[in-house]
Design an enzyme around this catalytic site. Structure first.
Site, short mmCIF file in Angstrom:
data_model
loop_
_atom_site.label_atom_id
_atom_site.label_comp_id
_atom_site.label_asym_id
_atom_site.label_seq_id
_atom_site.Cartn_x
_atom_site.Cartn_y
_atom_site.Cartn_z
CG ASP A 13 -9.14 -0.29 5.31
OD1 ASP A 13 -8.84 -0.35 3.94
OD2 ASP A 13 -8.16 -0.67 6.23
CD GLN A 29 -3.06 -4.71 6.87
OE1 GLN A 29 -2.95 -3.64 5.97
NE2 GLN A 29 -3.64 -5.83 6.33
CE LYS A 58 -3.61 -2.63 2.23
NZ LYS A 58 -4.47 -2.97 3.75
#
Ligand code: NAD
Length: 294
Positions: free
Chosen positions: A120, A97, A53
């Site tokens: 997200d 994460q 990412k």
């Protein structure tokens, strides 16, 4: 032969489009989109995902900040870090994460992220907005699938869409997106899961079959209607001594035999997988340009 829905190429197209927009923003003297990622602990897969990412941000001209914390970090310290980033006006998007260590509540941490920075799309605010068909950050995997359907001009209106799997990050949002009033959408949706009876018979009636149950090559040709569009979300490593790496990737769908019946299908690798990072970058661009919350 079916249409092979190429996620690798499509994700590159999206990244190019975002990079072009970043170049425009730069020339206008605007603010460069900035993504922050928090990584707790040393899990190998998580490090790889976050690394990819951050690298993608760099490639398209975004700024990025990687915050690493020991896996012994307390829940309070992690929540304080999220709060600090929430309040930092230079950072547009924040991802934490997953998975997190067991002593930390994923719900508490997710709920702490400011919805305006939740690129997200995991916070209750964004899931709710998506369900209401309001502007929202849609989670990366479902958003990637929507984008593939769009760019391959797959007709969804009035079709029967069967989704296999009801996880919060894939199956459940996918079922909502396919049913909503818009394109892609307007499908008649059946959401199936581990308690579903007659899954095979239900799958056989799908015009669009979205498979996200996490079982290698679960969907076989006898479960698929001729001409169906098949989206395979699964990713599994299997040993393969003929490969330099010693393994290869397969999906939840038995590709070779299902491809013979389908009108369009996503391969693994190179289908849904590459789309997720492109979706995250797109959400970060939306955040920087204040396109979702105004
Ligand atoms: P999950 O384990 O959270 O959920 C699996 C779902 O499948 C559950 O809702 C369960 O009820 C259902 N299920 C399990 N067995 C079933 C059965 N026999 N019949 C019907 N339903 C059944 O999985 P997830 O996080 O949604 O991921 C699914 C797969 O997709 C995994 O292989 C994962 O690695 C992969 N994945 C890929 C990406 C990507 O970027 N391509 C992203 C997320 C997940």
């Amino acid at each position: 032969m079916p249409t092979i829905i190429d996620g690798k190429k499509t994700s590159q197209d999206i990244k190019n489009e975002i990079a072009a927009r970043v170049a425009e923003i730069k020339s206008e003297g605007g603010k460069i989109p900035h993504l922050a990622a928090i990584l707790v602990g040393n899990d190998g897969a998580s490090q790889t995902y976050v690394g990819a990412k951050v690298k993608a941000c760099h490639e398209i001209g975004f700024e990025s900040t990687l915050v690493r914390m020991e896996d012994t970090v307390s829940e309070e310290e992690l929540l304080a870090k999220v709060e600090e980033i929430n309040e930092n006006p230079d950072i547009d998007g924040l991802i934490v994460q997953l998975p997190l260590p067991k002593h930390i509540s994923v719900e508490k941490v997710t709920d702490k992220i400011k919805p305006e920075k939740d690129v997200d799309g995991f916070t209750p605010a964004n899931v709710g907005r998506m369900a209401l068909n309001w502007p929202a950050y849609v989670a990366a995997t479902p958003y990637g699938i929507v984008e593939l359907l769009k760019r391959y001009q797959i007709e969804t209106s009035g079709k029967h869409c069967v989704v296999i799997g009801r996880s919060h990050i894939v199956g459940s949002p996918m079922s909502i997106l396919m049913a909503r009033n818009g394109y892609p959408g307007n499908a008649t949706v059946t959401l199936t899961h581990s308690r579903t009876q007659n899954l095979k018979e239900i799958a056989q009636t799908a015009d669009i079959l979205i498979v996200a149950l996490g079982k290698p090559e679960f969907v076989t040709a006898d479960m698929v209607k001729p001409g169906a569009v098949v989206i395979d979300v699964g990713i599994h490593r299997v040993e393969d001594s003929s490969k330099k790496s010693g393994f290869r990737l397969i999906g939840d769908v038995k590709f070779d035999e299902v491809a013979e019946k389908a009108s369009a299908i996503t391969p693994v690798p190179g289908g849904v997988g590459p789309m997720t990072i492109a979706s995250l970058l797109y959400n970060t661009l939306l955040a920087a340009e204040r396109k979702v919350y105004g």
